[in-house]
Design a protein around this motif. Structure first.
Motif, mmCIF file in Angstrom:
data_model
loop_
_atom_site.group_PDB
_atom_site.id
_atom_site.type_symbol
_atom_site.label_atom_id
_atom_site.label_comp_id
_atom_site.label_asym_id
_atom_site.label_seq_id
_atom_site.Cartn_x
_atom_site.Cartn_y
_atom_site.Cartn_z
ATOM 1 N N CYS A 38 0.832 -1.204 0.000
ATOM 2 C CA CYS A 38 0.000 0.000 0.000
ATOM 3 C C CYS A 38 0.866 1.252 0.000
ATOM 4 C CB CYS A 38 -0.916 -0.011 1.223
ATOM 5 S SG CYS A 38 -1.790 1.547 1.496
ATOM 6 N N LEU A 39 1.808 1.338 0.930
ATOM 7 C CA LEU A 39 2.640 2.532 1.039
ATOM 8 C C LEU A 39 3.502 2.722 -0.200
ATOM 9 C CD1 LEU A 39 3.782 2.317 4.783
ATOM 10 C CD2 LEU A 39 1.713 3.323 3.818
ATOM 11 N N ALA A 40 4.041 1.632 -0.714
ATOM 12 C CA ALA A 40 4.888 1.731 -1.910
ATOM 13 C C ALA A 40 4.085 2.227 -3.108
ATOM 14 C CB ALA A 40 5.516 0.369 -2.209
ATOM 15 N N SER A 41 2.819 1.806 -3.208
ATOM 16 C CA SER A 41 2.005 2.231 -4.349
ATOM 17 C C SER A 41 1.748 3.729 -4.326
ATOM 18 C CB SER A 41 0.668 1.473 -4.350
ATOM 19 O OG SER A 41 -0.247 1.995 -3.395
ATOM 20 N N ILE A 42 1.720 4.299 -3.148
ATOM 21 C CA ILE A 42 1.487 5.741 -3.008
ATOM 22 C C ILE A 42 2.760 6.524 -3.294
ATOM 23 C CG2 ILE A 42 0.853 7.561 -1.364
ATOM 24 C CD1 ILE A 42 -0.959 5.387 0.001
ATOM 25 N N HIS A 43 3.899 6.014 -2.793
ATOM 26 C CA HIS A 43 5.148 6.770 -2.937
ATOM 27 C C HIS A 43 5.848 6.518 -4.254
ATOM 28 C CE1 HIS A 43 5.069 8.649 1.002
ATOM 29 N NE2 HIS A 43 4.490 7.532 1.418
ATOM 30 N N SER A 44 5.361 5.583 -5.040
ATOM 31 C CA SER A 44 5.913 5.373 -6.380
ATOM 32 C C SER A 44 5.182 6.212 -7.416
ATOM 33 C CB SER A 44 5.823 3.891 -6.767
ATOM 34 O OG SER A 44 4.464 3.478 -6.859
ATOM 35 N N GLN A 45 4.203 7.010 -6.993
ATOM 36 C CA GLN A 45 3.423 7.815 -7.923
ATOM 37 C C GLN A 45 4.259 8.897 -8.616
ATOM 38 O OE1 GLN A 45 -0.203 7.740 -8.592
ATOM 39 N NE2 GLN A 45 0.124 5.677 -7.783
ATOM 40 N N GLY A 46 5.232 9.416 -7.899
ATOM 41 C CA GLY A 46 6.023 10.502 -8.460
ATOM 42 C C GLY A 46 5.274 11.810 -8.553
ATOM 43 N N TYR A 47 4.182 11.925 -7.793
ATOM 44 C CA TYR A 47 3.398 13.158 -7.838
ATOM 45 C C TYR A 47 4.182 14.276 -7.144
ATOM 46 C CZ TYR A 47 -0.608 16.291 -7.697
ATOM 47 O OH TYR A 47 -1.448 17.368 -7.872
ATOM 48 N N PRO A 48 4.249 15.466 -7.742
ATOM 49 C CA PRO A 48 5.152 16.500 -7.212
ATOM 50 C C PRO A 48 4.754 17.092 -5.872
ATOM 51 C CG PRO A 48 3.840 17.355 -9.036
ATOM 52 C CD PRO A 48 3.598 15.879 -8.996
ATOM 53 N N ASP A 49 3.487 17.024 -5.501
ATOM 54 C CA ASP A 49 3.068 17.663 -4.242
ATOM 55 C C ASP A 49 2.140 16.714 -3.482
ATOM 56 O OD1 ASP A 49 2.799 19.437 -2.197
ATOM 57 O OD2 ASP A 49 1.867 21.034 -3.384
#
Length: 333
Positions: free
Chosen positions: A21-32
């Motif tokens: 779960c956490l990895a899926s969120i932090h692999s997004q590469g979203y700038p903000d």
């Protein structure tokens, strides 16, 4: 400029799924991205997993709380993003999801709710896109909404104005928030897209699998509050007769002009969840419903009339005779 997106992850005893779960969120590469994890004091190794992501989290805790809704509100108290969503610790975001969400809210300053497709992951590993809402049928957004919580994102200001989620609810806080936003703001600023945004993991320990009756009872409680608000006392009484209504659910403000809508919402719920009667409370409630004018309302569909016939066949006799007949059918088919 793309808005800041706050993702809150409520978690408790979900170590087998939490890292994905956490990895899926932090692999997004979203700038903000602002990611907040609120763990309820897990003892299964979850804390160590959260700590490994600690430098990428805006805030986290691992301490006893009053349940998932309380955890979400704890996160909302610290959220600074203009857009908000929550991803439970056994679910995941799909690659590129936040770019899609950020662009949608950036390009439409009046957008209140964005809902994409969610993908169910079954125990056997099969992936299934789940059906979403029909934007061409606004009434259905109230009467038979599909609450795709994992792939639904909100304008944070709208959520905060209605007080976050109801901490008295542990299973349908997403439905209650949905209805509260729609009754408060209407449906004009909702958008539905065909893009898959998140996964919904179905497993034996999930609340969806282990406590369906609580989902149903909490939904009945939300609807009873609406019935009481618009003067549908008899219909609200039928809900209370057949379901264990949680105490203290907050009130959703609705007016007399929405009485017909609330009636249709409640009738649909009763016919949907009581098509097969098992318990004495449901038996008594459906007998009362069949004797009420709501069972003969002009808005009933052909499918609902057919369901009424099925229910009437089950409850036309006494409870004792019903039990005897059910036992004989179980023994002899």
């Amino acid at each position: 400029m793309s808005p800041r997106i706050t993702i809150i992850t409520p978690s408790f005893q979900q170590a087998p799924f939490l890292e994905a779960c956490l990895a899926s969120i932090h692999s997004q590469g979203y700038p903000d991205l602002e990611h907040i994890v609120v763990d309820g004091g897990s003892t299964d190794g979850s804390r160590a997993i959260i700590e490994r992501f600690g430098d990428r989290l805006s805030w986290w805790c691992s301490e006893p709380d009053r349940g998932q809704s309380h955890a979400i509100n704890k996160g909302l108290e610290r959220a600074t993003g203009g857009v908000f969503g929550w991803i439970n610790s056994d679910d995941t975001l799909l690659p590129g999801a936040l770019d899609v969400v950020g662009k949608a809210f950036r390009d439409d300053p009046e957008l209140m709710v964005l809902q994409g497709v969610r993908i169910a992951i079954h125990e056997n590993g099969a992936h299934e896109p789940l059906q979403g809402n029909d934007p061409g049928d606004p009434d259905a957004l109230f009467i038979a909404p599909r609450i795709a919580q994992q792939s639904t994102f909100f304008r944070s200001e709208a959520v905060l104005k209605v007080g976050g989620v109801d901490e008295r609810l542990h299973h349908v806080m997403d439905l209650e928030l949905w209805l509260r936003l729609l009754f408060t703001n209407g449906t004009a600023h909702l958008r539905f897209i065909d893009t898959p945004l998140a996964t919904f993991r179905m497993h034996p320990e999930s609340k969806s699998s282990t406590a369906q009756h609580r989902f149903v009872d909490e939904t009945a409680g939300v609807l009873k509050g609406l019935c009481d608000q618009v003067g549908l006392r008899e219909l609200g009484g039928i809900l209370a007769l057949g379901h264990r209504i949680p105490a203290g659910i907050r009130t959703i403000a609705v007016g007399p002009d929405q009485r017909d809508l609330v009636e249709r919402m409640t009738v649909r719920f009763l016919l949907h969840w009581n098509r097969v009667v098992h318990e004495r409370e449901r038996f008594d409630a459906m007998r009362a419903f069949l004797a009420s004018p709501y069972a003969r309302a002009p808005h009933l569909t052909a499918a609902q009339h057919e369901r009424l016939k099925v229910i009437a066949e089950q409850v036309h006799t006494s409870w004792l005779a019903f039990r005897v007949r059910r036992k004989l059918r179980h023994l002899w088919g």
